[in-house]
Every structure is written in structure tokens, then in C-alpha cells.
Motif scaffolding. Structure first.
Motif, PDB file in Angstrom:
ATOM      1  N   ASN A   1       6.609   1.713  -6.776  1.00  0.00           N
ATOM      2  CA  ASN A   1       5.793   2.931  -6.877  1.00  0.00           C
ATOM      3  C   ASN A   1       5.170   3.330  -5.543  1.00  0.00           C
ATOM      4  OD1 ASN A   1       6.211   3.194  -9.683  1.00  0.00           O
ATOM      5  ND2 ASN A   1       4.642   1.665 -10.071  1.00  0.00           N
ATOM      6  N   PHE A   2       5.476   2.578  -4.486  1.00  0.00           N
ATOM      7  CA  PHE A   2       4.849   2.823  -3.184  1.00  0.00           C
ATOM      8  C   PHE A   2       5.905   3.026  -2.112  1.00  0.00           C
ATOM      9  CE2 PHE A   2       1.750   0.854  -5.835  1.00  0.00           C
ATOM     10  CZ  PHE A   2       0.615   1.589  -5.570  1.00  0.00           C
TER      11      PHE A   2
ATOM     12  N   SER B   1      -0.901   8.615  -2.789  1.00  0.00           N
ATOM     13  CA  SER B   1      -0.767   7.780  -3.982  1.00  0.00           C
ATOM     14  C   SER B   1       0.299   6.705  -3.783  1.00  0.00           C
ATOM     15  CB  SER B   1      -0.440   8.629  -5.210  1.00  0.00           C
ATOM     16  OG  SER B   1       0.840   9.224  -5.062  1.00  0.00           O
TER      17      SER B   1
ATOM     18  N   GLY C   1      -3.353   4.704  -2.808  1.00  0.00           N
ATOM     19  CA  GLY C   1      -3.022   4.311  -4.173  1.00  0.00           C
ATOM     20  C   GLY C   1      -3.587   2.947  -4.514  1.00  0.00           C
TER      21      GLY C   1
END
Length: 182
Positions: A7-8, A109, A128
């Protein structure tokens, strides 16, 4: 933890107080040196291994306000890109993301940030996920997603990286296989 890192897109490390113990040594010739942890350096090797094994692409670099050559030297030793001499880290990252991720409406994020002092606070508030060492400024600890047990330069980065790649969740056999992966 693979899903977490997927997710990063970026991991950024401050230098002083994160990769160092926040002390500087000055000799009689005004030459500065700093103390760093080999454990933190090994953590970056583990992170690269994890990325390769799991086919995860992360932009990883140091972002520092410090202009000293020691920052660049340590970054080179760690095989990390380095942006140094930046007085406004948030603005620096905004420009980088605008250039490299122009279609991403929420680039922060996708940022994991390791910081310890007040000049890191604007980025920590946008990231994030953020990590602060045990000896961070109280306001930084208050704002960070995770406050770790280790102090800056004393295994703080190692502790954070092990969290991100899920070392604690690995059995001894899984860990042995991971460490042996090339």
C-alpha cells in the motif's frame, strides 16, 4: 505484512536522531563525525531483500536538513539516495511527488516516514505511517503513528523495518529461509 508494504510507494528516513544518535563529534580541525548503528544498516539490507523476494517496488531515501558531507557518505554506504540541505522537508517531498506522481491525488498516503524532531512534524502529520524513536521530541511522539522502543541511532530503524516486514510473525524456519534468500 506484505500487504501493508504493497500500500506504500515511498519510505523516507530523516538522518540526525534517526540514523544517528543525534550527537555530533567535532575534532580540532572542525571536522564533524557521527555515530551510527550497524543494526540499522543491516535493516536496510533486510528491507531490500524483502522487496526483491515479494516483488515490491519502494522508493527509499534519506531526507535531511543537514548539509554535512557525512550525510551523503552514510547514504552512499547504505546504498540509499539522499536529499540533504532541505530546510522544508514537506515542501521538498511535495515537489518530488508532483514530479514523480503527478496523477496521484493523495501521494502522502503512500509515504512511510521515520523522524524524530520538530522539523519532521509537518511530514509526519501527512504520512500514511510514521515512526518516531523513543527519544523523539514529545510533540513528534504524540503525532506519530508508531513510537518505537529504541532511540535514534540505537536500532530504531531496525525495529521499524522489522515491524514493516513482519519479522516477529515469522517462524524460525521462515526467518531462516528469508535470511537465506538471495
Amino acid at each position: 505484512m506484505r500487504n501493508l508494504l504493497e500500500n506504500f510507494h515511498t519510505i523516507v528516513f530523516d538522518f540526525d536522531g534517526v540514523l544517528t544518535d543525534n550527537y555530533v563529534y567535532v575534532d580540532e580541525n572542525a571536522i564533524e563525525s557521527v555515530r551510527v548503528s550497524r543494526a540499522d544498516g543491516y535493516a536496510l539490507d533486510l528491507l531490500r531483500k524483502f522487496q526483491k523476494k515479494n516483488d515490491i517496488n519502494l522508493d527509499i531515501f534519506i531526507l535531511s536538513t543537514e548539509k554535512n558531507r557525512v550525510v551523503q557518505a552514510r547514504a552512499a554506504k547504505l546504498q540509499l539516495a539522499c536529499i540533504s540541505g532541505e530546510s522544508n522537508k514537506l515542501q521538498s517531498l511535495m515537489k518530488k511527488f508532483e514530479h514523480e506522481r503527478p496523477s496521484d491525488p493523495t501521494p502522502f498516503s503512500g509515504l512511510i516516514y521515520f523522524g524524530n524532531d520538530l522539523n519532521d512534524l509537518p511530514v509526519i502529520l501527512e504520512a500514511g505511517i510514521s515512526f518516531a524513536p523513543d527519544d523523539a521530541h514529545p510533540k513528534v511522539k504524540e503525532a506519530s503513528t508508531h513510537v518505537l522502543n529504541n532511540a535514534g541511532g540505537h536500532g530504531f530503524v531496525r525495529e521499524g523495518v522489522e515491524f514493516l516486514i513482519g519479522i516477529d510473525a515469522m517462524s524460525p524456519e521462515e526467518l531462516s529461509e528469508f535470511i537465506s534468500y538471495s
